[in-house]
Design an enzyme around this catalytic site. Structure first.
Site, PDB file in Angstrom:
ATOM      1  N   LYS A 155       2.933 -14.374   5.835  1.00 20.65           N
ATOM      2  CA  LYS A 155       1.761 -13.602   5.412  1.00 20.65           C
ATOM      3  C   LYS A 155       1.247 -14.168   4.095  1.00 20.65           C
ATOM      4  O   LYS A 155       2.011 -14.297   3.129  1.00 20.65           O
ATOM      5  CB  LYS A 155       2.130 -12.121   5.252  1.00 20.65           C
ATOM      6  CG  LYS A 155       0.963 -11.238   4.837  1.00 20.65           C
ATOM      7  CD  LYS A 155       1.399  -9.787   4.687  1.00 20.65           C
ATOM      8  CE  LYS A 155       0.223  -8.916   4.261  1.00 20.65           C
ATOM      9  NZ  LYS A 155       0.620  -7.518   4.026  1.00 20.65           N
ATOM     10  N   THR A 196       0.826  -1.206   0.000  1.00 19.29           N
ATOM     11  CA  THR A 196       0.000   0.000   0.000  1.00 19.29           C
ATOM     12  C   THR A 196       0.859   1.254   0.000  1.00 19.29           C
ATOM     13  O   THR A 196       0.444   2.304  -0.482  1.00 19.29           O
ATOM     14  CB  THR A 196      -0.933  -0.012   1.228  1.00 19.29           C
ATOM     15  OG1 THR A 196      -1.632  -1.261   1.273  1.00 19.29           O
ATOM     16  CG2 THR A 196      -1.957   1.105   1.146  1.00 19.29           C
ATOM     17  N   TYR A 204       6.226 -13.043   2.804  1.00 14.96           N
ATOM     18  CA  TYR A 204       4.950 -12.734   2.143  1.00 14.96           C
ATOM     19  C   TYR A 204       4.752 -13.681   0.964  1.00 14.96           C
ATOM     20  O   TYR A 204       5.455 -13.596  -0.045  1.00 14.96           O
ATOM     21  CB  TYR A 204       4.986 -11.279   1.674  1.00 14.96           C
ATOM     22  CG  TYR A 204       3.658 -10.671   1.292  1.00 14.96           C
ATOM     23  CD1 TYR A 204       2.466 -11.382   1.327  1.00 14.96           C
ATOM     24  CD2 TYR A 204       3.597  -9.341   0.882  1.00 14.96           C
ATOM     25  CE1 TYR A 204       1.259 -10.806   0.991  1.00 14.96           C
ATOM     26  CE2 TYR A 204       2.396  -8.743   0.530  1.00 14.96           C
ATOM     27  CZ  TYR A 204       1.232  -9.477   0.585  1.00 14.96           C
ATOM     28  OH  TYR A 204       0.040  -8.888   0.234  1.00 14.96           O
TER      29      TYR A 204
END
Length: 313
Positions: free
Chosen positions: A168, A56, A143
């Site tokens: 994640k 983000t 991730y």
């Protein structure tokens, strides 16, 4: 950098995990003052951690000097109240460089993102993340998404690696995640952290809670922290009536709107922050700004979300 171990501070968060957008000024350069304000507001609103310069936050668009400055600014703005985790990615050499810059800037940990472009085998992926983990004293969260997808056996090896504390998931394969959680639980003593990292993770919060995964990234927290906090509280207390009301009235329509444009997982969030009164600038290319009508729809949806909160009072 905070003194308590990162894993302990993330295990039972008091609020959503905050992934701030990166602020740019009118000339397109990073605006550190606005960025500090954005981070500070998020911490004061109740974020449990700050994940700086991640997806983000347009990690892909930042040069190393900007990255280090932003991580340092996030550390300054949090002032030790919550941990700061910084992104690290690209090829192994560059990921290691970003990891060391994050450590120098005072971060508490790293979110290690997929390597750039290449589709590597499990052995190569393990080597990549082990080198990142060995490069600094920072704890690492791996991730999974796109070209970095792991077998349960590989996640066992990650969990056994010094410095890697969590995983994640941005893939969304619940069958695979259940097998990963089960395999690691059976083979590796101690607590290994799992995170729901799908875009607008609240939409799949109930499904991941069924796997025992309650940690998640919240992009909505960037522009509507009260909505994100209400959802987080309801999800973690078993108030499924509130969860479903917010899913039906806010989160599902938001995901539908997000699906109308490529890159909206970042660009629409940034538009939301501007709508709420903080000028964080536009996204950098290759992302593009949302259509004007989509921004108007977002404004209406935010109003609807806050109205749903008032119904619960």
């Amino acid at each position: 950098m905070t003194s308590a171990p990162l894993a302990a501070r993330l295990s039972i968060p008091s609020g959503p995990l905050f992934f701030p957008v990166t602020a740019y000024g009118p000339d397109g350069t990073v605006d550190l003052d606005v960025y500090r304000e954005h981070v500070r507001r998020g911490v004061e609103a109740g974020a449990a951690a700050v994940f700086a310069c991640c997806g983000t936050g347009e990690f892909h668009a930042l040069v190393p000097e900007e990255f280090e400055a932003c991580v340092r600014a996030a550390v300054e703005a949090t002032a030790g109240r919550v941990p700061v985790v910084a992104g690290a990615g690209y090829g192994t050499a560059l990921a290691v460089r970003y990891a060391r810059l994050a450590e120098a800037a005072g971060a508490d940990g790293l979110l290690a993102m997929p390597p750039y472009l290449v589709s590597a085998g499990q052995e190569g992926l393990l080597r990549h993340y082990r080198e990142i983990a060995a490069a600094t004293s920072l704890d690492v969260i791996v991730y999974q998404r796109d070209n970095a997808v792991f077998t349960p056996g590989s996640v066992i090896e990650l969990a056994r690696t010094d410095g890697i504390i969590g995983f994640k998931d941005g893939l969304g394969d619940l069958d695979l995640m259940q097998r990963i959680v089960s395999a690691v639980r059976s083979e590796v003593p101690g607590d290994f952290l799992y995170f729901n990292g799908l875009p607008t993770a609240e939409l799949t919060g109930l499904a991941y809670r069924g796997l025992g995964i309650t940690l998640y990234s919240s992009a909505v927290f960037c522009f509507a922290p009260e909505i994100a906090l209400a959802f987080h509280r309801a999800l973690n207390t078993g108030d499924d009536t509130t969860v479903n009301r917010l899913l039906d009235g806010f989160y599902r329509p938001f995901v539908d709107l997000r699906a109308l444009g490529r890159g909206y997982a970042v660009a629409l969030v940034k538009a939301g922050v501007r709508l709420r009164g903080l000028d964080v600038g536009e996204v950098r290319p290759p992302l593009n700004e949302p259509a004007e009508d989509h921004v108007k729809q977002l404004a209406q949806l935010i109003d609807r979300g806050y109205a749903l909160l008032e119904e619960d009072m």
